[in-house]
Design a protein around this motif. Structure first.
Motif: not given
Length: 500
Positions: A277, A281, A293
């Motif tokens: 992430q 992300g 995120p």
């Protein structure tokens, strides 16, 4: 006896949970399945790495020119991209190589400072307009589709002197530049990429300073850069979507690169997801869902408070900005080269940096084979895992692989190691397709050996060798070019394949 059996079952579960890709694919065989009908194959380059002609015909200076001219030692071999492979003059030779291989498309970038020497639309370089038109015409004449990257790391120095990607005005500077390109070249381009690999731009260019423009602002400037990158992409995408898509019928996206992050044990699965992430992300999550995120928002806020900051170092998006960014892609574009193992940290690091904010440690195994570029380990099974993770994370979306390839230092024409890399990585890609991942295209980096940023000419990733000691810079086919040509022709990685 029952207790002993239960213990064996428990230990077996632990063993399964902690199995990484090395064990899972220890006896892996390259697939004999073909690529599906309609799958496309391409090659890629970037302007600074191939064009040369750094100050000819009205081109302005850009940050990589400045970066190496001020400090030649910043490249591994003391070279720079002033001449590179001289594709500014030899682009027809590059296209000849592509035609020889039989690629469906060519991913290239426009040099912002060649078209707009001072970065603004107040000063358009006619020579550059004509150069790119000639390049696109030549590609069209050879039946090669065009994917254009608007920004592949080469910000005009004139704009960097005003703060570059740390200046909020960069959103409008980039949008103006993108709009001009849509207007000038839209009829030639099938797919647009606004920005290539924001991770490298922000975290290496404005975080640790290892890449141009060499700004060191870990944990602060790198997040400001990321915010402006996302807003610039979104605004340029919206202009395309409303003003150009209806007539051009082309597509537009951003390229986000990512390694695969494999949990070291079953207890590290959350850590691996957190790292993914923070890496992928951080940029794709806002573009799909509208905001950073949640794990990033939480981690950076927590660490910022402990470090004595009055507010989170991760700048927030307004509701209006969230709506602007959300949904600004036509397909997921991914660059991938290698894999890391991930472990959760037993003790947090309070260093102010994007790397520390993830709260995990990553490393590569000594047993993995190293390519010429030191950080670059060959781990083909990570490719398939990343592709499946993209589908799981973002849904059943189209994925285009916009870069994948491997380096060496000698540019050997008998580059069996590159053939094996392509074969194994592409095999895991085919496996992912058969598992339901909607990958439609694969782009090999690169068609020719070129100037590989801080590696100089020591990192050679081409399927054609360019002899830098010959002033004519001839392009010479490597064995890998013939292998890739056969894959494209047969849609098969082996001598024989089964029909799907």
């Amino acid at each position: 006896m029952k207790v002993f059996s239960s213990l064996l079952i428990f230990l077996g579960i632990l063993a399964i949970g902690s199995t990484d890709g090395d064990e899972e694919f220890a006896n892996y065989n390259v697939t004999n399945r073909k690529y599906p009908d309609g799958f496309k194959f391409g090659v890629a380059t970037a302007a600074y790495q191939i064009e040369g002609a750094w100050n000819l015909d009205g081109k302005g200076e850009q940050i990589w020119d400045t970066f190496f001219h001020e400090h030649p030692e910043r490249s591994n071999d003391g070279t720079n991209g002033d001449v590179a492979t001289d594709s500014y003059h030899l682009y027809k030779e590059d296209i000849r190589c592509m035609k020889e291989v039989g690629v469906d498309y060519y991913r290239l970038s426009i040099a912002w400072s060649r078209l707009l020497p001072d970065g603004t639309i107040d000063n358009v370089n006619k020579n550059a307009k004509n150069y790119y038109t000639s390049l696109f015409e030549e590609l069209r004449a050879n039946g090669i589709e065009v994917m254009v990257t608007l920004y592949h790391w080469d910000l005009p120095t004139a704009l960097e002197k005003q703060g570059g990607w740390l200046n909020p005005q960069v959103v409008d500077w980039f949008t103006d530049y993108a709009t001009l390109c849509y207007h000038l070249y839209g009829t030639y381009v099938k797919d647009w990429v606004t920005i290539n690999e924001p991770k490298q731009i922000c975290h290496v260019g404005y975080g640790d300073g290892g890449y141009a423009p060499g700004v060191r602002s870990p944990g602060v400037g790198e997040y400001t850069c990321a915010r402006h990158i996302l807003l610039a992409h979104a605004k340029a995408w919206r202009v395309f979507d409303t003003q150009y898509r209806p007539t051009l019928k082309s597509r537009n996206t951003i390229v986000v690169d990512s390694d695969w992050y494999e949990p070291a044990t079953s207890a590290d699965e959350e850590a691996a997801e957190t790292k993914l992430q923070f890496v992928h992300g951080m940029y794709m999550h806002p573009i799909v869902f509208g905001n950073w995120p949640q794990i990033m928002i939480d981690n950076v806020a927590k660490f910022s408070q402990v470090q004595g900051f009055n507010e989170s170092r991760l700048p927030a998006f307004s509701n209006e900005e969230i709506e602007l960014i959300k949904g600004t892609f036509d397909f997921i574009a991914i660059n991938h080269y290698t894999t890391y193992m991930v472990k959760a940290r037993s003790q947090p690091s309070y260093a102010v940096s994007w790397v520390a904010d993830s709260g995990v440690d990553s490393y590569q195994k000594d047993t993995w084979e190293t390519a010429a570029i030191g950080w670059f380990k060959k781990v083909p099974w990570g490719f398939g895992k990343l592709l499946r993770w993209l589908r799981k994370t973002y849904g059943d979306l189209e994925i285009v692989v916009t870069e994948n390839g491997v380096s060496d230092r000698d540019g050997s024409l008998q580059d069996q190691h590159r053939i094996e890399y392509i074969k194994n990585y592409m095999s895991h890609l085919i496996d992912a397709i058969h598992d339901g991942v909607r990958v439609t295209s694969y782009t090999l980096w690169s068609i020719i050996d070129n100037f590989e940023w801080t590696q100089g000419f020591n990192g050679k990733l081409g399927i054609y060798f360019v002899n830098q000691s010959d002033p004519n810079l001839p392009r010479i086919a490597k064995d890998s070019s013939r292998y890739y040509a056969n894959v494209i022709k047969t849609k098969c990685l082996l001598d024989q394949c089964v029909d799907n």
